[in-house]
Motif scaffolding. Structure first.
Motif, mmCIF file in Angstrom:
data_model
loop_
_atom_site.group_PDB
_atom_site.id
_atom_site.type_symbol
_atom_site.label_atom_id
_atom_site.label_comp_id
_atom_site.label_asym_id
_atom_site.label_seq_id
_atom_site.Cartn_x
_atom_site.Cartn_y
_atom_site.Cartn_z
ATOM 1 N N ILE A 1 0.833 -1.202 0.000
ATOM 2 C CA ILE A 1 0.000 0.000 0.000
ATOM 3 C C ILE A 1 0.869 1.253 0.000
ATOM 4 C CG2 ILE A 1 -1.806 1.263 1.251
ATOM 5 C CD1 ILE A 1 -2.817 -1.375 2.303
ATOM 6 N N PHE B 1 -5.652 7.405 4.348
ATOM 7 C CA PHE B 1 -4.720 6.493 5.004
ATOM 8 C C PHE B 1 -4.121 7.190 6.229
ATOM 9 C CE2 PHE B 1 -4.527 5.817 0.408
ATOM 10 C CZ PHE B 1 -4.811 4.466 0.298
ATOM 11 N N THR C 1 -7.759 4.061 6.307
ATOM 12 C CA THR C 1 -7.023 2.808 6.429
ATOM 13 C C THR C 1 -5.751 3.048 7.230
ATOM 14 O OG1 THR C 1 -7.829 2.035 4.283
ATOM 15 C CG2 THR C 1 -5.876 0.940 5.184
ATOM 16 N N ASP D 1 1.549 2.344 -3.461
ATOM 17 C CA ASP D 1 0.398 3.035 -4.042
ATOM 18 C C ASP D 1 0.296 4.453 -3.497
ATOM 19 O OD1 ASP D 1 -2.162 3.201 -5.511
ATOM 20 O OD2 ASP D 1 -3.035 3.248 -3.498
#
Length: 299
Positions: free
Chosen positions: A18, A260, A282, A21
């Motif tokens: 992640i 995030f 997240t 990303d």
């Protein structure tokens, strides 16, 4: 459900895929970094948490028991008993030591595609990182000194004006409005030591702000515009106090997402876990230093 089970259900432990990303989104201008005091090292020379700031106040002023350990209540007591100038002087003393930019500050300053960086702490490290980038680029092509600017939240105590914030250019001079050439906006919602000693810290500072923030009046229009097509990345932030959660919620309001947060899982409270779930954030078990490494590696 046990606390450990709750953590494993909410927090992503294997964050590396992640992170890649996230780096792509940052470099593409699709994520807005939201920095907290936890991005600073413990030896920064300034308070690196709200608890540390409360301890600083306690070391300087004899506080009643009800205010100890609470920076906002401590600041309110100091303002009420000793005057606003005393409180501002103490904040200036607390953050007087210039904070060297961390590798994360430097990496973010080197990403001109980022439309906005929110810095919720009072130090000047992010501003210094932009200045260092300017110095490095001097003589190496077109001048980029004016491609960023800053807006800071201000206290309305005693100013006699209906203002919620002030704008500053790259040199630290106050300007009346954001400039067209500002590719990146540095937003300090609680103020900062540089360039002009603006501080929102006392309970009274937040009374009107929190009354109006739901209708977004205290949030600059340029901030509202730049968040529209972006998500947010929370770095070094804690949300163990309702005011901090409320501010983050209102700043990310009406933004596109995704969201995030880089966290230290074992220290999270149930309120923080609930906040992440409610706001579709997240949480990733990763450090600011690791993000800085990935930003540099994927340059």
């Amino acid at each position: 459900m046990s606390a450990a089970a709750a953590l494993d259900e909410v927090v992503v432990r294997n964050a590396e895929p992640i992170l890649d990303d996230i780096v792509r989104r940052l470099k593409g201008g699709g994520l807005i970094p939201y920095l907290g005091p936890g991005v600073l090292p413990a030896d920064a020379g300034v308070p690196t948490s709200y608890a540390a700031l409360a301890e600083f106040f306690s070391a300087k002023v004899a506080l009643p028991r009800r205010a100890r350990g609470n920076p906002w209540a401590s600041a309110q007591f100091i303002e009420g008993r000793k005057h606003r100038k005393t409180l501002d002087a103490l904040m200036a003393a607390a953050f007087a030591e210039p904070v060297a930019p961390t590798p994360l500050h430097e990496a973010l300053a080197s990403c001109p595609q980022i439309p906005m960086i929110v810095d919720s702490w009072y130090d000047g490290a992010m501003r210094s990182a932009f200045a260092q980038r300017r110095n490095r680029s001097a003589g190496q092509g077109p001048e980029r000194a004016a491609d960023w600017g800053e807006v800071q939240g201000i206290t309305r105590a005693g100013i006699g004006e209906f203002l919620w914030f002030r704008f500053y250019d790259a040199e630290g001079g106050e300007v009346s409005a954001p400039q067209d050439e500002w590719r990146t906006l540095l937003y300090k919602p609680h103020g900062g030591v540089a360039p002009a000693d603006n501080y929102l810290i006392a309970d009274s500072d937040y009374v009107e702000v929190l009354t109006e923030i739901d209708i977004q009046t205290p949030i600059p229009e340029i901030v509202r515009a730049r968040r529209t097509n972006c998500g947010f990345l929370f770095i070094g932030c804690r949300f163990d106090d309702q005011m901090l959660r409320l501010y983050a919620r209102q700043i990310m309001k009406r933004s596109k997402g995704p969201y995030f947060a880089l966290v230290e899982p074992d220290g999270l409270t149930r309120n923080e876990l609930r906040f992440f779930e409610t706001e579709a954030i997240t949480p990733l078990a990763a450090s600011p230093a690791r993000l800085a490494e990935r930003l540099t590696e994927l340059a």
